[in-house]
Design a protein around this motif. Structure first.
Motif, PDB file in Angstrom:
ATOM      1  N   GLN A  44       0.861  -1.170   0.000  1.00  0.00           N
ATOM      2  CA  GLN A  44       0.000   0.000   0.000  1.00  0.00           C
ATOM      3  C   GLN A  44       0.903   1.227   0.000  1.00  0.00           C
ATOM      4  OE1 GLN A  44      -2.535  -0.881  -1.002  1.00  0.00           O
ATOM      5  NE2 GLN A  44      -3.790  -2.158   0.280  1.00  0.00           N
ATOM      6  N   LEU A  45       0.357   2.347  -0.372  1.00  0.00           N
ATOM      7  CA  LEU A  45       1.128   3.568  -0.527  1.00  0.00           C
ATOM      8  C   LEU A  45       1.522   4.145   0.835  1.00  0.00           C
ATOM      9  CD1 LEU A  45       2.215   5.435  -2.742  1.00  0.00           C
ATOM     10  CD2 LEU A  45       0.044   6.671  -2.639  1.00  0.00           C
ATOM     11  N   VAL A  46       2.799   4.483   0.955  1.00  0.00           N
ATOM     12  CA  VAL A  46       3.341   5.138   2.145  1.00  0.00           C
ATOM     13  C   VAL A  46       4.016   6.416   1.668  1.00  0.00           C
ATOM     14  CG1 VAL A  46       4.965   4.944   4.061  1.00  0.00           C
ATOM     15  CG2 VAL A  46       3.729   2.913   3.289  1.00  0.00           C
ATOM     16  N   ALA A  47       3.687   7.536   2.319  1.00  0.00           N
ATOM     17  CA  ALA A  47       4.285   8.820   1.929  1.00  0.00           C
ATOM     18  C   ALA A  47       4.794   9.544   3.164  1.00  0.00           C
ATOM     19  CB  ALA A  47       3.256   9.683   1.197  1.00  0.00           C
ATOM     20  N   GLY A  48       5.982  10.087   3.019  1.00  0.00           N
ATOM     21  CA  GLY A  48       6.568  10.884   4.090  1.00  0.00           C
ATOM     22  C   GLY A  48       7.122  12.164   3.512  1.00  0.00           C
ATOM     23  N   ILE A  49       6.990  13.227   4.264  1.00  0.00           N
ATOM     24  CA  ILE A  49       7.503  14.520   3.846  1.00  0.00           C
ATOM     25  C   ILE A  49       8.349  15.092   4.979  1.00  0.00           C
ATOM     26  CG2 ILE A  49       5.363  15.694   4.537  1.00  0.00           C
ATOM     27  CD1 ILE A  49       5.897  17.627   2.113  1.00  0.00           C
ATOM     28  N   CYS A  50       9.425  15.757   4.612  1.00  0.00           N
ATOM     29  CA  CYS A  50      10.335  16.385   5.579  1.00  0.00           C
ATOM     30  C   CYS A  50      10.848  15.305   6.541  1.00  0.00           C
ATOM     31  CB  CYS A  50       9.616  17.531   6.281  1.00  0.00           C
ATOM     32  SG  CYS A  50      10.675  18.613   7.253  1.00  0.00           S
ATOM     33  N   ASN A  51      10.699  15.500   7.852  1.00  0.00           N
ATOM     34  CA  ASN A  51      11.175  14.493   8.807  1.00  0.00           C
ATOM     35  C   ASN A  51      10.327  13.229   8.809  1.00  0.00           C
ATOM     36  OD1 ASN A  51      13.264  16.131   9.528  1.00  0.00           O
ATOM     37  ND2 ASN A  51      12.343  16.847  11.427  1.00  0.00           N
ATOM     38  N   GLY A  52       9.167  13.265   8.154  1.00  0.00           N
ATOM     39  CA  GLY A  52       8.398  12.033   7.965  1.00  0.00           C
ATOM     40  C   GLY A  52       9.198  11.015   7.161  1.00  0.00           C
ATOM     41  N   VAL A  53      10.067  11.519   6.270  1.00  0.00           N
ATOM     42  CA  VAL A  53      10.950  10.628   5.506  1.00  0.00           C
ATOM     43  C   VAL A  53      11.944   9.959   6.454  1.00  0.00           C
ATOM     44  CG1 VAL A  53      12.635  10.473   3.628  1.00  0.00           C
ATOM     45  CG2 VAL A  53      10.682  12.041   3.426  1.00  0.00           C
ATOM     46  N   ASP A  54      12.422  10.694   7.450  1.00  0.00           N
ATOM     47  CA  ASP A  54      13.324  10.097   8.441  1.00  0.00           C
ATOM     48  C   ASP A  54      12.640   8.940   9.161  1.00  0.00           C
ATOM     49  OD1 ASP A  54      15.211  12.040   7.804  1.00  0.00           O
ATOM     50  OD2 ASP A  54      14.693  13.324   9.502  1.00  0.00           O
ATOM     51  N   GLU A  55      11.357   9.103   9.463  1.00  0.00           N
ATOM     52  CA  GLU A  55      10.617   8.034  10.148  1.00  0.00           C
ATOM     53  C   GLU A  55      10.501   6.803   9.256  1.00  0.00           C
ATOM     54  OE1 GLU A  55       8.520   6.551  13.566  1.00  0.00           O
ATOM     55  OE2 GLU A  55      10.064   8.046  13.219  1.00  0.00           O
ATOM     56  N   LEU A  56      10.272   7.016   7.952  1.00  0.00           N
ATOM     57  CA  LEU A  56      10.230   5.881   7.021  1.00  0.00           C
ATOM     58  C   LEU A  56      11.588   5.195   6.962  1.00  0.00           C
ATOM     59  CD1 LEU A  56       8.211   7.410   4.028  1.00  0.00           C
ATOM     60  CD2 LEU A  56       7.356   6.177   6.039  1.00  0.00           C
ATOM     61  N   ASP A  57      12.650   5.986   6.955  1.00  0.00           N
ATOM     62  CA  ASP A  57      14.003   5.428   6.939  1.00  0.00           C
ATOM     63  C   ASP A  57      14.277   4.654   8.222  1.00  0.00           C
ATOM     64  OD1 ASP A  57      16.463   4.891   5.798  1.00  0.00           O
ATOM     65  OD2 ASP A  57      17.244   6.931   6.028  1.00  0.00           O
ATOM     66  N   ASN A  58      13.914   5.237   9.356  1.00  0.00           N
ATOM     67  CA  ASN A  58      14.122   4.566  10.644  1.00  0.00           C
ATOM     68  C   ASN A  58      13.342   3.259  10.728  1.00  0.00           C
ATOM     69  OD1 ASN A  58      15.714   6.750  11.309  1.00  0.00           O
ATOM     70  ND2 ASN A  58      14.197   7.687  12.661  1.00  0.00           N
ATOM     71  N   ALA A  59      12.207   3.200  10.047  1.00  0.00           N
ATOM     72  CA  ALA A  59      11.408   1.963  10.021  1.00  0.00           C
ATOM     73  C   ALA A  59      12.001   0.928   9.073  1.00  0.00           C
ATOM     74  CB  ALA A  59       9.966   2.282   9.612  1.00  0.00           C
ATOM     75  N   GLY A  60      12.961   1.340   8.258  1.00  0.00           N
ATOM     76  CA  GLY A  60      13.658   0.404   7.376  1.00  0.00           C
ATOM     77  C   GLY A  60      13.032   0.203   6.012  1.00  0.00           C
ATOM     78  N   ILE A  61      12.005   0.963   5.658  1.00  0.00           N
ATOM     79  CA  ILE A  61      11.343   0.686   4.378  1.00  0.00           C
ATOM     80  C   ILE A  61      11.992   1.388   3.186  1.00  0.00           C
ATOM     81  CG2 ILE A  61       9.143   0.242   5.533  1.00  0.00           C
ATOM     82  CD1 ILE A  61       8.175   2.868   4.056  1.00  0.00           C
ATOM     83  N   LEU A  62      12.997   2.224   3.431  1.00  0.00           N
ATOM     84  CA  LEU A  62      13.672   2.899   2.311  1.00  0.00           C
ATOM     85  C   LEU A  62      14.883   2.130   1.803  1.00  0.00           C
ATOM     86  CD1 LEU A  62      13.494   6.651   3.445  1.00  0.00           C
ATOM     87  CD2 LEU A  62      11.856   5.314   2.086  1.00  0.00           C
ATOM     88  N   LYS A  63      15.228   1.034   2.473  1.00  0.00           N
ATOM     89  CA  LYS A  63      16.375   0.225   2.043  1.00  0.00           C
ATOM     90  C   LYS A  63      16.137  -0.330   0.650  1.00  0.00           C
ATOM     91  CE  LYS A  63      17.813  -1.046   6.627  1.00  0.00           C
ATOM     92  NZ  LYS A  63      17.423  -1.848   7.741  1.00  0.00           N
ATOM     93  N   GLY A  64      17.093  -0.079  -0.241  1.00  0.00           N
ATOM     94  CA  GLY A  64      17.036  -0.650  -1.581  1.00  0.00           C
ATOM     95  C   GLY A  64      16.131   0.073  -2.553  1.00  0.00           C
ATOM     96  N   ILE A  65      15.539   1.199  -2.143  1.00  0.00           N
ATOM     97  CA  ILE A  65      14.709   1.969  -3.076  1.00  0.00           C
ATOM     98  C   ILE A  65      15.198   3.417  -3.118  1.00  0.00           C
ATOM     99  CG2 ILE A  65      12.673   0.521  -2.688  1.00  0.00           C
ATOM    100  CD1 ILE A  65      11.478   2.894  -1.099  1.00  0.00           C
ATOM    101  N   GLU A  66      14.859   4.091  -4.189  1.00  0.00           N
ATOM    102  CA  GLU A  66      15.210   5.506  -4.281  1.00  0.00           C
ATOM    103  C   GLU A  66      14.265   6.315  -3.407  1.00  0.00           C
ATOM    104  OE1 GLU A  66      15.405   6.951  -8.303  1.00  0.00           O
ATOM    105  OE2 GLU A  66      17.294   5.915  -8.661  1.00  0.00           O
ATOM    106  N   SER A  67      14.839   7.316  -2.744  1.00  0.00           N
ATOM    107  CA  SER A  67      14.065   8.228  -1.897  1.00  0.00           C
ATOM    108  C   SER A  67      14.829   9.541  -1.828  1.00  0.00           C
ATOM    109  CB  SER A  67      13.907   7.641  -0.487  1.00  0.00           C
ATOM    110  OG  SER A  67      15.144   7.693   0.217  1.00  0.00           O
ATOM    111  N   THR A  68      14.254  10.505  -1.171  1.00  0.00           N
ATOM    112  CA  THR A  68      14.964  11.776  -1.001  1.00  0.00           C
ATOM    113  C   THR A  68      16.203  11.610  -0.124  1.00  0.00           C
ATOM    114  OG1 THR A  68      13.472  12.365   0.829  1.00  0.00           O
ATOM    115  CG2 THR A  68      12.937  13.238  -1.368  1.00  0.00           C
ATOM    116  N   HIS A  69      16.331  10.476   0.537  1.00  0.00           N
ATOM    117  CA  HIS A  69      17.540  10.191   1.311  1.00  0.00           C
ATOM    118  C   HIS A  69      18.654   9.587   0.458  1.00  0.00           C
ATOM    119  CE1 HIS A  69      15.860  10.119   5.683  1.00  0.00           C
ATOM    120  NE2 HIS A  69      15.667  11.272   5.088  1.00  0.00           N
ATOM    121  N   SER A  70      18.291   9.011  -0.689  1.00  0.00           N
ATOM    122  CA  SER A  70      19.317   8.319  -1.478  1.00  0.00           C
ATOM    123  C   SER A  70      19.653   9.001  -2.793  1.00  0.00           C
ATOM    124  CB  SER A  70      18.869   6.872  -1.756  1.00  0.00           C
ATOM    125  OG  SER A  70      17.711   6.852  -2.565  1.00  0.00           O
ATOM    126  N   VAL A  71      18.815   9.918  -3.247  1.00  0.00           N
ATOM    127  CA  VAL A  71      19.100  10.653  -4.478  1.00  0.00           C
ATOM    128  C   VAL A  71      18.903  12.144  -4.228  1.00  0.00           C
ATOM    129  CG1 VAL A  71      18.454   8.730  -5.997  1.00  0.00           C
ATOM    130  CG2 VAL A  71      16.740  10.428  -5.388  1.00  0.00           C
TER     131      VAL A  71
END
Length: 171
Positions: free
Chosen positions: A92-119
């Motif tokens: 299902q769709l998950v969206a994070g903005i600003c520090n919400g992206v940090d929360e997604l990263d801390n949850a581990g769901i940004l591993k292996g995908i492009e995000s504002t943390h990796s590009v």
């Protein structure tokens, strides 16, 4: 299916207001959840009432999980991580903005995908994850709208872009 907006002390409401407007206008159910179901105060000093506690929501019933920015220290915990992971695992769709992206990263769901943390992009739209920098709140709302097919047709999408991004009016 419902949209879950994760509210917490100091969350930045301005970052998600347009997304919420689009969803509401399109008739989607929006649930405002806090970790404990209690009201919180946003960064802008609005008092926000929760619909329920996060643990009362079945992640399988979530079409979109939206996490605004703010001081995420009050939601930076295993209960929230598990919920984020469960929604992401259901594709299902998950969206994070600003520090919400940090929360997604801390949850581990940004591993292996492009995000504002990796590009070096201000908005990254993936198959099931959308990440945005704080100033991209209009672009994120439009990207979510496109993913969730909230626009009636291409003309509706263009009218939305003209109004919200180009500040054009019909008058």
């Amino acid at each position: 299916m419902k949209t879950v907006v994760l509210l917490y002390e100091t969350c930045c409401i301005y970052e998600i207001v347009i997304t919420n407007y689009f969803l509401q206008y399109a008739g989607h159910e929006i649930v405002f959840a806090t970790v404990d179901g209690k009201p919180v105060t946003a960064q802008e000093k609005f008092s926000l009432n929760a619909t329920c506690a996060l643990n009362k929501i079945n992640p399988k019933n979530v079409e979109l999980l939206l996490i605004p920015g703010g001081d995420i220290s009050t939601i930076d915990n295993e209960e929230v991580y598990s919920f984020i992971q469960a929604v992401a695992e259901n594709k299902q769709l998950v969206a994070g903005i600003c520090n919400g992206v940090d929360e997604l990263d801390n949850a581990g769901i940004l591993k292996g995908i492009e995000s504002t943390h990796s590009v070096n992009e201000a908005l990254v739209v993936g198959d099931y994850v959308i990440t945005a920098r704080a100033n991209m709140y209009v672009d994120m709302a439009i990207a979510i709208g496109k993913k969730m097919k909230l626009f009636v047709d291409e003309a509706d999408l263009q009218e939305t872009i003209d109004f919200w991004k180009m500040h054009k009016t019909l008058y």
